[in-house]
Write a protein that holds these residues in place. Sequence first.
Motif, PDB file in Angstrom:
ATOM      1  N   MET A  28     -42.918   3.996  56.550  1.00  0.00           N
ATOM      2  CA  MET A  28     -41.768   3.220  56.079  1.00  0.00           C
ATOM      3  C   MET A  28     -41.347   3.661  54.673  1.00  0.00           C
ATOM      4  SD  MET A  28     -41.125  -0.831  56.228  1.00  0.00           S
ATOM      5  CE  MET A  28     -42.378  -1.413  55.101  1.00  0.00           C
ATOM      6  N   ARG A  29     -40.063   3.959  54.541  1.00  0.00           N
ATOM      7  CA  ARG A  29     -39.513   4.197  53.198  1.00  0.00           C
ATOM      8  C   ARG A  29     -39.363   2.820  52.532  1.00  0.00           C
ATOM      9  NH1 ARG A  29     -33.538   6.684  51.735  1.00  0.00           N
ATOM     10  NH2 ARG A  29     -33.794   6.668  49.462  1.00  0.00           N
ATOM     11  N   HIS A  30     -39.592   2.785  51.230  1.00  0.00           N
ATOM     12  CA  HIS A  30     -39.430   1.525  50.481  1.00  0.00           C
ATOM     13  C   HIS A  30     -38.036   0.920  50.699  1.00  0.00           C
ATOM     14  CE1 HIS A  30     -36.796   3.605  47.712  1.00  0.00           C
ATOM     15  NE2 HIS A  30     -37.623   4.624  47.820  1.00  0.00           N
ATOM     16  N   GLY A  31     -37.885  -0.372  50.388  1.00  0.00           N
ATOM     17  CA  GLY A  31     -36.573  -1.009  50.409  1.00  0.00           C
ATOM     18  C   GLY A  31     -35.671  -0.447  49.312  1.00  0.00           C
ATOM     19  N   TRP A  84     -32.112   2.237  41.563  1.00  0.00           N
ATOM     20  CA  TRP A  84     -31.403   3.525  41.441  1.00  0.00           C
ATOM     21  C   TRP A  84     -30.831   4.002  42.774  1.00  0.00           C
ATOM     22  CZ3 TRP A  84     -33.561   7.458  37.338  1.00  0.00           C
ATOM     23  CH2 TRP A  84     -33.466   6.866  36.068  1.00  0.00           C
ATOM     24  N   ASN A  85     -31.337   3.509  43.904  1.00  0.00           N
ATOM     25  CA  ASN A  85     -30.626   3.752  45.173  1.00  0.00           C
ATOM     26  C   ASN A  85     -29.274   3.065  45.076  1.00  0.00           C
ATOM     27  OD1 ASN A  85     -33.630   3.245  47.169  1.00  0.00           O
ATOM     28  ND2 ASN A  85     -32.790   5.171  46.431  1.00  0.00           N
ATOM     29  N   LEU A  86     -29.292   1.819  44.582  1.00  0.00           N
ATOM     30  CA  LEU A  86     -28.053   1.041  44.462  1.00  0.00           C
ATOM     31  C   LEU A  86     -27.058   1.747  43.536  1.00  0.00           C
ATOM     32  CD1 LEU A  86     -26.479  -1.641  44.969  1.00  0.00           C
ATOM     33  CD2 LEU A  86     -27.662  -2.572  42.972  1.00  0.00           C
ATOM     34  N   PHE A 100     -30.333  10.036  41.122  1.00  0.00           N
ATOM     35  CA  PHE A 100     -31.539  10.781  41.494  1.00  0.00           C
ATOM     36  C   PHE A 100     -32.737  10.090  40.846  1.00  0.00           C
ATOM     37  CE2 PHE A 100     -28.251  14.112  41.771  1.00  0.00           C
ATOM     38  CZ  PHE A 100     -28.568  14.694  42.990  1.00  0.00           C
ATOM     39  N   THR A 101     -33.730   9.755  41.667  1.00  0.00           N
ATOM     40  CA  THR A 101     -34.833   8.918  41.171  1.00  0.00           C
ATOM     41  C   THR A 101     -36.127   9.708  40.994  1.00  0.00           C
ATOM     42  OG1 THR A 101     -33.829   7.181  42.502  1.00  0.00           O
ATOM     43  CG2 THR A 101     -35.966   6.701  41.521  1.00  0.00           C
ATOM     44  N   GLY A 102     -36.595  10.346  42.073  1.00  0.00           N
ATOM     45  CA  GLY A 102     -37.823  11.133  41.973  1.00  0.00           C
ATOM     46  C   GLY A 102     -39.007  10.300  41.513  1.00  0.00           C
ATOM     47  N   HIS A 129     -40.492  15.172  43.037  1.00  0.00           N
ATOM     48  CA  HIS A 129     -40.019  15.151  41.645  1.00  0.00           C
ATOM     49  C   HIS A 129     -38.658  15.839  41.611  1.00  0.00           C
ATOM     50  CE1 HIS A 129     -39.682  15.444  37.367  1.00  0.00           C
ATOM     51  NE2 HIS A 129     -40.802  14.767  37.204  1.00  0.00           N
ATOM     52  N   TYR A 130     -37.656  15.121  41.094  1.00  0.00           N
ATOM     53  CA  TYR A 130     -36.285  15.657  41.140  1.00  0.00           C
ATOM     54  C   TYR A 130     -35.914  16.429  39.874  1.00  0.00           C
ATOM     55  CZ  TYR A 130     -33.341  14.797  45.266  1.00  0.00           C
ATOM     56  OH  TYR A 130     -32.724  14.890  46.490  1.00  0.00           O
ATOM     57  N   GLY A 131     -36.905  16.747  39.030  1.00  0.00           N
ATOM     58  CA  GLY A 131     -36.674  17.602  37.870  1.00  0.00           C
ATOM     59  C   GLY A 131     -35.615  17.048  36.933  1.00  0.00           C
ATOM     60  N   ASN A 146     -26.248  10.422  38.260  1.00  0.00           N
ATOM     61  CA  ASN A 146     -25.578   9.836  39.420  1.00  0.00           C
ATOM     62  C   ASN A 146     -25.256  10.957  40.420  1.00  0.00           C
ATOM     63  OD1 ASN A 146     -22.825   9.220  40.817  1.00  0.00           O
ATOM     64  ND2 ASN A 146     -23.704   7.225  40.294  1.00  0.00           N
ATOM     65  N   LYS A 147     -25.560  10.730  41.700  1.00  0.00           N
ATOM     66  CA  LYS A 147     -25.407  11.798  42.696  1.00  0.00           C
ATOM     67  C   LYS A 147     -23.931  12.153  42.927  1.00  0.00           C
ATOM     68  CE  LYS A 147     -29.793  10.458  44.712  1.00  0.00           C
ATOM     69  NZ  LYS A 147     -30.622   9.957  45.808  1.00  0.00           N
ATOM     70  N   ALA A 148     -23.060  11.157  42.995  1.00  0.00           N
ATOM     71  CA  ALA A 148     -21.630  11.431  43.232  1.00  0.00           C
ATOM     72  C   ALA A 148     -21.009  12.133  42.011  1.00  0.00           C
ATOM     73  CB  ALA A 148     -20.898  10.132  43.544  1.00  0.00           C
ATOM     74  N   HIS A 184     -41.557   7.361  50.452  1.00  0.00           N
ATOM     75  CA  HIS A 184     -40.210   7.660  49.944  1.00  0.00           C
ATOM     76  C   HIS A 184     -39.442   8.578  50.892  1.00  0.00           C
ATOM     77  CE1 HIS A 184     -41.461   6.068  46.000  1.00  0.00           C
ATOM     78  NE2 HIS A 184     -42.644   6.443  46.432  1.00  0.00           N
ATOM     79  N   GLY A 185     -38.130   8.642  50.668  1.00  0.00           N
ATOM     80  CA  GLY A 185     -37.279   9.475  51.512  1.00  0.00           C
ATOM     81  C   GLY A 185     -37.851  10.874  51.696  1.00  0.00           C
ATOM     82  N   ASN A 186     -38.174  11.532  50.586  1.00  0.00           N
ATOM     83  CA  ASN A 186     -38.583  12.939  50.699  1.00  0.00           C
ATOM     84  C   ASN A 186     -40.075  13.132  50.936  1.00  0.00           C
ATOM     85  OD1 ASN A 186     -35.964  14.356  50.348  1.00  0.00           O
ATOM     86  ND2 ASN A 186     -35.980  13.157  48.445  1.00  0.00           N
ATOM     87  N   SER A 187     -40.925  12.234  50.411  1.00  0.00           N
ATOM     88  CA  SER A 187     -42.350  12.420  50.735  1.00  0.00           C
ATOM     89  C   SER A 187     -42.570  12.133  52.216  1.00  0.00           C
ATOM     90  CB  SER A 187     -43.274  11.587  49.831  1.00  0.00           C
ATOM     91  OG  SER A 187     -42.951  10.228  49.830  1.00  0.00           O
ATOM     92  N   ALA A 232     -25.336   6.857  55.627  1.00  0.00           N
ATOM     93  CA  ALA A 232     -25.073   6.481  54.230  1.00  0.00           C
ATOM     94  C   ALA A 232     -25.959   7.287  53.278  1.00  0.00           C
ATOM     95  CB  ALA A 232     -25.296   4.972  54.038  1.00  0.00           C
ATOM     96  N   VAL A 233     -27.192   7.537  53.670  1.00  0.00           N
ATOM     97  CA  VAL A 233     -28.083   8.356  52.825  1.00  0.00           C
ATOM     98  C   VAL A 233     -27.507   9.773  52.720  1.00  0.00           C
ATOM     99  CG1 VAL A 233     -30.390   9.372  52.585  1.00  0.00           C
ATOM    100  CG2 VAL A 233     -30.151   7.006  53.376  1.00  0.00           C
ATOM    101  N   ALA A 234     -27.070  10.332  53.867  1.00  0.00           N
ATOM    102  CA  ALA A 234     -26.479  11.685  53.854  1.00  0.00           C
ATOM    103  C   ALA A 234     -25.264  11.724  52.922  1.00  0.00           C
ATOM    104  CB  ALA A 234     -26.096  12.095  55.266  1.00  0.00           C
TER     105      ALA A 234
END
Length: 248
Positions: free
Chosen positions: A7-10, A14-16, A20-22, A89-91, A97-99, A182-185, A240-242
């Motif tokens: 399960m990815r966390h809720g 920073w998702n909201l 980029f969180t990492g 880790h997103y460096g 902000n992603k957008a 998490h999404g990527n792990s 929405a994630v994509a």
Amino acid sequence: MYKLVLMRHGESQWNLENRFTGWTDVDLTETGRQQAKQAGDLLKENGFEFDLAFASVLKRAIRTLWIALDSMDAMHTPIGLSWRLNERHYGALQGLNKAETAQKYGEDQVLIWRRAYAIAPDPVAEDDPRNPRFDARYARVPADELPRTECLQDTVARVVPFWDESIAPAIRSGRRVLVTAHGNSLRALIKHLDGISDEDIVHLNIPTGQPLVYELDENLRPIRHYYLGDQEAIAAQMQAVANQGKAQ
Ligand code: DG2
């Protein structure tokens, strides 16, 4: 046959905010807490019980696990935490902000940074406060294993040993296991479990707070997997994630 739940966390703060969180240790939003509670309710309704749970050392994953276990009336479940389940880790992107990043560098570049298997964003500098070496929780991690940036390939390289040494032996010993990460792990772990190619993993997006059930054979090879929740809502969440990397 074994069952494993991932399960990815809720939703996190920073998702909201679409940042980029990492390895940044942000907490859940109120929506994220509700998602964790609903996930626990869903697991309970479907008869799931766990003998052991794992999470990263980041509070959005830990709190999701606590809330889900609480709503299952299963707070006695032993929990193992590991930095190896941390988000990728997103460096130097961490905090951006992603957008806005897509507006500045283009959506194609952001897609490469988010999903290319072997291309990592620029690292944070050695003396950058985002370097994990300044965080006491990583004091025992060998310095050469602590990332200043990662691509998914790097994340696979540190998640798979944890699967091999901790998660897989627990499942083989008959324990029913829940992993909250998490999404990527989780993309890294799923890539390994399902043998997904470097090209195809680009298209896998994981929704927040939705239990993903893996049925595994006696060799821990996946037989099938499915999300427990509302399939339409989950498909919309994945899309929405994509879309988070679009300029808007
Ligand atoms: C997100 C994933 O991680 O982002 O680090 O920004 O799962 O901890 O919320 P999570 C982040 P994307 O790779 O999907 O952009």
